[in-house]
Design a protein around this motif. Structure first.
Motif, PDB file in Angstrom:
ATOM      1  N   ASN A 179      -6.186   0.639  -1.555  1.00 17.03           N
ATOM      2  CA  ASN A 179      -5.054   1.119  -2.347  1.00 17.03           C
ATOM      3  C   ASN A 179      -4.228  -0.042  -2.877  1.00 17.03           C
ATOM      4  O   ASN A 179      -3.848  -0.071  -4.059  1.00 17.03           O
ATOM      5  N   ARG A 194      -8.128   2.887   8.748  1.00 17.13           N
ATOM      6  CA  ARG A 194      -6.812   2.834   8.110  1.00 17.13           C
ATOM      7  C   ARG A 194      -6.515   1.527   7.386  1.00 17.13           C
ATOM      8  O   ARG A 194      -6.079   1.555   6.219  1.00 17.13           O
ATOM      9  N   GLU A 243      -5.885   1.248   3.247  1.00 14.75           N
ATOM     10  CA  GLU A 243      -4.658   0.687   2.700  1.00 14.75           C
ATOM     11  C   GLU A 243      -4.953  -0.518   1.809  1.00 14.75           C
ATOM     12  O   GLU A 243      -4.307  -0.711   0.768  1.00 14.75           O
ATOM     13  N   SER A 300       0.842  -1.189   0.000  1.00 15.94           N
ATOM     14  CA  SER A 300       0.000   0.000   0.000  1.00 15.94           C
ATOM     15  C   SER A 300       0.880   1.243   0.000  1.00 15.94           C
ATOM     16  O   SER A 300       1.943   1.259   0.618  1.00 15.94           O
ATOM     17  N   ILE A 317      -2.364   8.370   5.370  1.00 15.35           N
ATOM     18  CA  ILE A 317      -3.135   7.391   6.124  1.00 15.35           C
ATOM     19  C   ILE A 317      -3.347   7.831   7.569  1.00 15.35           C
ATOM     20  O   ILE A 317      -4.357   7.485   8.203  1.00 15.35           O
TER      21      ILE A 317
END
Length: 233
Positions: free
Chosen positions: A186, A179, A183, A166, A171
């Protein structure tokens, strides 16, 4: 007699062509998404054809308008019900789930799907309220998409992205709860930007892209899927 038959055939063909053109226009595009990247257009079109998402008018999608929590509820609810992922409680019109969604509310589809998403843990509400007309933030969206994934496949986004890298640079601006899912979005390429802006509101076209890509992941047999990181969403 032959002339009458020819006219009849021509009329039938004309009606067929007109109908197909009408279907093509209604299913394939809105005037205000034609300048978007092709992949985003396709994602909006795919969800439209599946009756998961609708335009703000027959010819407009309003891609840059911020999406509301209620609109997200309806879109997710349609997908869940259509695909048999979960069933709506047959008594959905008899017991309310949110303080601000009384049984007498005019939007019956929103009431039905708010019941479905509440019962399946996708929308928990805030202090007992759905807040259907509030905007949805990007970090809230990440949490919601993960809950959809868990409901549909019994795996979280984190499970799918367990060995992927990620690159989210902001973040720390997200809540601790959100979070790992940001991630994961992503790493999987469902989100295509390294600056996620977790507190920003989500637009209609952004949510369409996120939902479309998440659905593709749900409907794949493989545990891992990668999207090209080329579009900003």
């Amino acid at each position: 007699m032959k002339r009458k038959l020819i006219y009849t055939i021509m009329f039938v063909l004309f009606c067929f062509v007109f109908l197909m053109n009408h279907i093509s226009v209604s299913a394939s595009g809105f005037d205000d998404i034609k300048k978007l990247p092709n992949q985003m257009q396709q994602e909006v079109q795919d969800l439209t054809k599946r009756n998961i998402i609708k335009g703000t008018t027959p010819t407009t999608f309003s891609p840059n308008t911020t999406i509301t929590r209620g609109q997200v509820v309806v879109m997710m609810g349609r997908y869940i019900e259509q695909n048999g992922i979960a069933k709506v409680d047959k008594n959905w019109e008899e017991m309310d789930r949110f303080m601000d969604m009384p049984l007498r509310v005019k939007d019956r589809e929103l009431l039905k799907y708010s019941t479905l998403l509440y019962d399946n843990g996708i929308f928990k509400g805030e202090n007992g309220r759905l807040n259907p007309y509030n905007h949805m933030t990007r970090e809230q969206m990440a949490l919601t998409l993960n809950r959809l994934m868990v409901l549909a496949r019994s795996y979280s986004l984190i499970d799918y992205a367990y060995d992927l890298q990620s690159d989210v640079v902001d973040i720390q601006k997200a809540t601790k709860e959100a979070r790992p899912y940001i991630e994961a979005l992503n790493a999987l390429g469902i989100s295509n930007v390294d600056t996620f802006y977790p507190k920003n509101s989500v637009t209609r076209v952004q949510f369409a892209s996120f939902l479309s890509r998440t659905i593709k992941l749900i409907e794949r047999n493989h545990h891992v899927i990668h999207f090209e990181k080329q579009l900003k969403s």
